[in-house]
Design a protein around this motif. Structure first.
Motif, PDB file in Angstrom:
ATOM      1  N   GLN B  72      33.639  47.318  43.859  1.00  0.00           N
ATOM      2  CA  GLN B  72      34.669  46.596  44.620  1.00  0.00           C
ATOM      3  C   GLN B  72      35.140  45.351  43.883  1.00  0.00           C
ATOM      4  N   LEU B  73      34.180  44.631  43.264  1.00  0.00           N
ATOM      5  CA  LEU B  73      34.546  43.405  42.544  1.00  0.00           C
ATOM      6  C   LEU B  73      35.536  43.725  41.435  1.00  0.00           C
ATOM      7  N   TYR B  74      35.257  44.784  40.675  1.00  0.00           N
ATOM      8  CA  TYR B  74      36.170  45.170  39.600  1.00  0.00           C
ATOM      9  C   TYR B  74      37.526  45.589  40.176  1.00  0.00           C
ATOM     10  N   LEU B  75      37.501  46.394  41.252  1.00  0.00           N
ATOM     11  CA  LEU B  75      38.750  46.880  41.840  1.00  0.00           C
ATOM     12  C   LEU B  75      39.614  45.724  42.339  1.00  0.00           C
ATOM     13  N   PHE B  76      38.969  44.741  42.985  1.00  0.00           N
ATOM     14  CA  PHE B  76      39.729  43.616  43.540  1.00  0.00           C
ATOM     15  C   PHE B  76      40.220  42.686  42.441  1.00  0.00           C
ATOM     16  N   TYR B  77      39.299  42.306  41.531  1.00  0.00           N
ATOM     17  CA  TYR B  77      39.641  41.271  40.563  1.00  0.00           C
ATOM     18  C   TYR B  77      40.614  41.801  39.512  1.00  0.00           C
ATOM     19  N   PHE B  78      40.296  42.927  38.899  1.00  0.00           N
ATOM     20  CA  PHE B  78      41.140  43.448  37.823  1.00  0.00           C
ATOM     21  C   PHE B  78      42.240  44.366  38.363  1.00  0.00           C
ATOM     22  N   GLY B  79      42.103  44.788  39.613  1.00  0.00           N
ATOM     23  CA  GLY B  79      43.083  45.692  40.201  1.00  0.00           C
ATOM     24  C   GLY B  79      44.004  44.989  41.177  1.00  0.00           C
ATOM     25  N   ILE B  80      43.620  45.034  42.460  1.00  0.00           N
ATOM     26  CA  ILE B  80      44.501  44.559  43.526  1.00  0.00           C
ATOM     27  C   ILE B  80      45.012  43.133  43.298  1.00  0.00           C
ATOM     28  N   LEU B  81      44.075  42.182  43.074  1.00  0.00           N
ATOM     29  CA  LEU B  81      44.499  40.786  42.956  1.00  0.00           C
ATOM     30  C   LEU B  81      45.300  40.544  41.677  1.00  0.00           C
ATOM     31  N   ALA B  82      44.931  41.217  40.595  1.00  0.00           N
ATOM     32  CA  ALA B  82      45.670  41.057  39.335  1.00  0.00           C
ATOM     33  C   ALA B  82      47.102  41.525  39.536  1.00  0.00           C
ATOM     34  N   TYR B  83      47.250  42.611  40.283  1.00  0.00           N
ATOM     35  CA  TYR B  83      48.572  43.160  40.566  1.00  0.00           C
ATOM     36  C   TYR B  83      49.369  42.196  41.443  1.00  0.00           C
ATOM     37  N   LEU B  84      48.726  41.712  42.523  1.00  0.00           N
ATOM     38  CA  LEU B  84      49.415  40.818  43.456  1.00  0.00           C
ATOM     39  C   LEU B  84      49.839  39.523  42.789  1.00  0.00           C
ATOM     40  N   SER B  85      49.005  39.001  41.859  1.00  0.00           N
ATOM     41  CA  SER B  85      49.327  37.713  41.248  1.00  0.00           C
ATOM     42  C   SER B  85      50.549  37.821  40.336  1.00  0.00           C
ATOM     43  N   GLN B  86      50.964  39.056  40.036  1.00  0.00           N
ATOM     44  CA  GLN B  86      52.165  39.241  39.219  1.00  0.00           C
ATOM     45  C   GLN B  86      53.436  39.209  40.061  1.00  0.00           C
ATOM     46  N   VAL B  87      53.280  39.309  41.387  1.00  0.00           N
ATOM     47  CA  VAL B  87      54.445  39.258  42.275  1.00  0.00           C
ATOM     48  C   VAL B  87      54.917  37.807  42.350  1.00  0.00           C
ATOM     49  N   PRO B  88      56.176  37.531  41.942  1.00  0.00           N
ATOM     50  CA  PRO B  88      56.634  36.136  41.862  1.00  0.00           C
ATOM     51  C   PRO B  88      56.486  35.375  43.177  1.00  0.00           C
ATOM     52  N   GLN B  89      56.770  36.060  44.305  1.00  0.00           N
ATOM     53  CA  GLN B  89      56.713  35.382  45.604  1.00  0.00           C
ATOM     54  C   GLN B  89      55.299  34.899  45.935  1.00  0.00           C
ATOM     55  N   LEU B  90      54.296  35.540  45.346  1.00  0.00           N
ATOM     56  CA  LEU B  90      52.912  35.202  45.686  1.00  0.00           C
ATOM     57  C   LEU B  90      52.272  34.297  44.642  1.00  0.00           C
ATOM     58  N   ALA B  91      53.040  33.944  43.597  1.00  0.00           N
ATOM     59  CA  ALA B  91      52.479  33.099  42.538  1.00  0.00           C
ATOM     60  C   ALA B  91      52.085  31.746  43.111  1.00  0.00           C
ATOM     61  N   GLY B  94      46.799  31.097  43.999  1.00  0.00           N
ATOM     62  CA  GLY B  94      45.430  31.153  43.469  1.00  0.00           C
ATOM     63  C   GLY B  94      44.856  32.552  43.494  1.00  0.00           C
ATOM     64  N   LEU B  95      45.731  33.557  43.496  1.00  0.00           N
ATOM     65  CA  LEU B  95      45.266  34.941  43.592  1.00  0.00           C
ATOM     66  C   LEU B  95      44.521  35.401  42.339  1.00  0.00           C
ATOM     67  N   ASP B  96      44.645  34.584  41.264  1.00  0.00           N
ATOM     68  CA  ASP B  96      43.976  35.019  40.046  1.00  0.00           C
ATOM     69  C   ASP B  96      42.559  34.461  39.957  1.00  0.00           C
ATOM     70  N   SER B  97      42.073  33.845  41.033  1.00  0.00           N
ATOM     71  CA  SER B  97      40.742  33.255  40.909  1.00  0.00           C
ATOM     72  C   SER B  97      39.648  34.290  41.187  1.00  0.00           C
ATOM     73  N   ALA B  98      38.615  34.230  40.351  1.00  0.00           N
ATOM     74  CA  ALA B  98      37.494  35.153  40.495  1.00  0.00           C
ATOM     75  C   ALA B  98      36.731  34.863  41.781  1.00  0.00           C
ATOM     76  N   PHE B  99      36.687  33.568  42.142  1.00  0.00           N
ATOM     77  CA  PHE B  99      35.985  33.191  43.368  1.00  0.00           C
ATOM     78  C   PHE B  99      36.620  33.868  44.580  1.00  0.00           C
ATOM     79  N   LEU B 100      37.952  33.848  44.644  1.00  0.00           N
ATOM     80  CA  LEU B 100      38.654  34.473  45.770  1.00  0.00           C
ATOM     81  C   LEU B 100      38.336  35.967  45.844  1.00  0.00           C
ATOM     82  N   ALA B 101      38.338  36.613  44.680  1.00  0.00           N
ATOM     83  CA  ALA B 101      38.034  38.042  44.659  1.00  0.00           C
ATOM     84  C   ALA B 101      36.632  38.298  45.195  1.00  0.00           C
ATOM     85  N   ALA B 102      35.672  37.499  44.743  1.00  0.00           N
ATOM     86  CA  ALA B 102      34.288  37.680  45.187  1.00  0.00           C
ATOM     87  C   ALA B 102      34.163  37.406  46.682  1.00  0.00           C
TER      88      ALA B 102
END
Lengths: 250, 237
Positions: B72-91, B94-102
């Motif tokens: 799950q950690l890999y899926l969230f951090y390198f997957g879902i959150l990495a994808y979301l942080s690329q959306v300009p509206q959501l920049a 802090g979606l790229d933080s590892a703490f948030l993913a964990a």
């Protein structure tokens, strides 16, 4: 009045253009380092990033006029972190390999390492015998050395078992108690793990040495060029020798 | 284990290692809280909800209990959150933080487990209570809120202290995405000495102490809020 304000806008535009260099120059670049790869990249006892690569990058940053932050990371996730924009480049004793070249770009090589086999000091088998008499050889999972062993095992006449570990250090826990008979690793790590312990290097693998390079995203050609220029400048500078002495390299 | 060689390094790096406690506890308490806020509605929905609601909650629980935390950690951090942080509206969120993913991974998983603790507690209460409350003119929602849940939550505390100790230990996996909690820090310093075992021991002792103290605190809470003469069999020891 209207003319004046137009002039103001124009002046502002000119100023903006004058100060807008490449995109990377405006922000702090993040360098991902392996948290546990002394002397190239590691975290000291106070929690600060340190090492040969950290010092080298700091020098380049200083000369090239950008600011840099060193982000320690788990090695397994470091390339995904680069390609998902968590970090901007990797300067942390990373071997330039064909596999990695498919997903990242590398700078020029700045350091060469060979692959060696470390055994207990009282081991009597020769390097060749270690691979033909059914011995167990430890290696860090996912490294270059791991790939090398897998390829070797396919060759005719070879008879050994590969035991993969999360780190070279863990394999060195198993070596003295006999769970494995040897551990394969980079020459740079071998020198570190042998220090003050009853181990010896029994031989060097017959493959071309690996070059270490900095890795950047495939799309960041400008950053790649800048780092290459910086590296060339550094390697021509007297500081390069001083740096290698400080970290006891070569 | 070479303690003679590592002791000075352990001593020197102790402030750095202890600094990881803040991160570990932030993860655990954050996840406990997220799990509580989500777990209660999930439990109520699972007991009183319609068939569809129960079905959806069932899928949620099944998913988060079924996928290992590390995956799950890999899926969230390198997957879902990495994808979301690329959306300009959501920049900038802090979606790229590892703490948030964990935090999300531990919290959402804990919600799945906590919902089962609460569901068990709700179902442990006599059914007549709900009917009695309704007979007094309360709606079902009112009855659940003011009669059922206050008792069920008290009954959940023993299960909760279990969940605390599990979360605490799961939080150590956050090292894999670089959160600087206790495990990351001890591994980091161990790499300096090439002697992983003494540092594993240090981490073990720290996790033991945190587990012990947390469970003691929850025991005290359980004693403070218990309804005299009314407790789940064997919940107090």
């Amino acid at each position: 009045m209207a003319k004046g304000s137009r002039f103001g806008v124009l002046a502002a535009l000119v100023l903006c253009l004058a100060f807008s260099g490449p995109a990377w120059a405006e922000r702090t670049l993040v360098n991902g380092i392996d948290f546990g790869f002394p002397p190239f990249g590691f975290v000291d006892t106070q929690g600060n990033p340190a090492g040969f690569d950290v010092d080298a990058v700091n020098w380049i940053a200083d000369k090239k006029g950008f600011s840099v932050r060193h982000q320690p990371m788990d090695w397994d996730g470091i390339i995904p972190a680069l390609n998902t924009n968590r970090i901007d480049f990797i300067a942390s004793g990373m071997s330039i390999t064909e596999e990695r070249k498919k997903v990242v770009n590398f700078t020029i090589p700045y350091y060469e390492v060979t692959q060696v086999l470390v055994v207990n000091a009282n081991e009597t088998a020769t390097f060749d015998e270690m691979f033909t008499t059914g011995k167990r050889i430890g290696v860090q999972r996912g490294t270059n050395t791991h790939t090398l062993l897998i390829d070797m095992a396919k060759e005719p006449g070879m008879n050994f078992e590969i035991v993969a570990y999360d780190s070279t250090d863990l394999s060195m826990q198993d070596l003295p108690i006999g769970r494995i008979h040897g551990s394969a690793m980079d020459s740079s790590i071998a020198r570190e793990v042998k220090r003050g312990r009853p181990f010896k290097t029994v031989g060097t693998f017959d493959v071309p040495p690996d070059g270490y390079g900095y890795a950047v995203r495939k799309t960041d050609t400008e950053l790649l060029n800048m780092l290459n220029e910086g590296l060339k400048k550094l390697m021509a500078d007297p500081y390069w020798v001083e740096l290698k002495q400080r970290w006891e390299l070569e | 284990m070479d303690f003679a060689k590592t002791m000075p390094v352990i001593w020197e790096s102790l402030p750095f290692i202890l600094g990881g406690i803040t991160w570990t506890l932030s993860l655990v308490f954050g996840a406990m809280l997220l799990g509580l806020c989500l777990g209660i509605p999930l439990a109520v929905g699972q007991v009183y909800g319609t068939r569809t609601v129960r079905g959806f909650i069932g899928i949620y629980v099944w998913l988060f209990r079924g996928i290992p935390i590390l995956v799950q950690l890999y899926l969230f951090y390198f997957g879902i959150l990495a994808y979301l942080s690329q959306v300009p509206q959501l920049a900038g969120l802090g979606l790229d933080s590892a703490f948030l993913a964990a935090l999300l991974v531990l919290g959402l998983t804990s919600a799945a487990y906590q919902s089962q603790i609460f569901r068990g507690s709700i179902q442990a209460l006599p059914e007549g209570q709900l009917k009695a409350a309704q007979a007094l003119g309360m709606t079902e929602a009112q009855a659940v809120r003011s009669i059922i849940l206050p008792q069920a939550l008290r009954l959940s505390i023993p299960g909760w202290s279990n969940e605390y100790s599990i979360l605490l230990k799961d939080s150590a996996l956050a090292f894999a995405i670089g959160v600087m909690e206790i495990m990351s820090r001890t591994r980091t310093v161990a790499a300096l000495t090439h002697e992983p075992l003494p540092f594993a021991l240090v981490a073990g002792v720290l996790f033991y102490l945190l587990t012990h103290m947390g469970i003691r605190a929850l025991k005290t809470l359980e004693r403070k809020v218990r309804i005299p003469g009314y407790a789940r069999q064997g919940s107090m020891s």
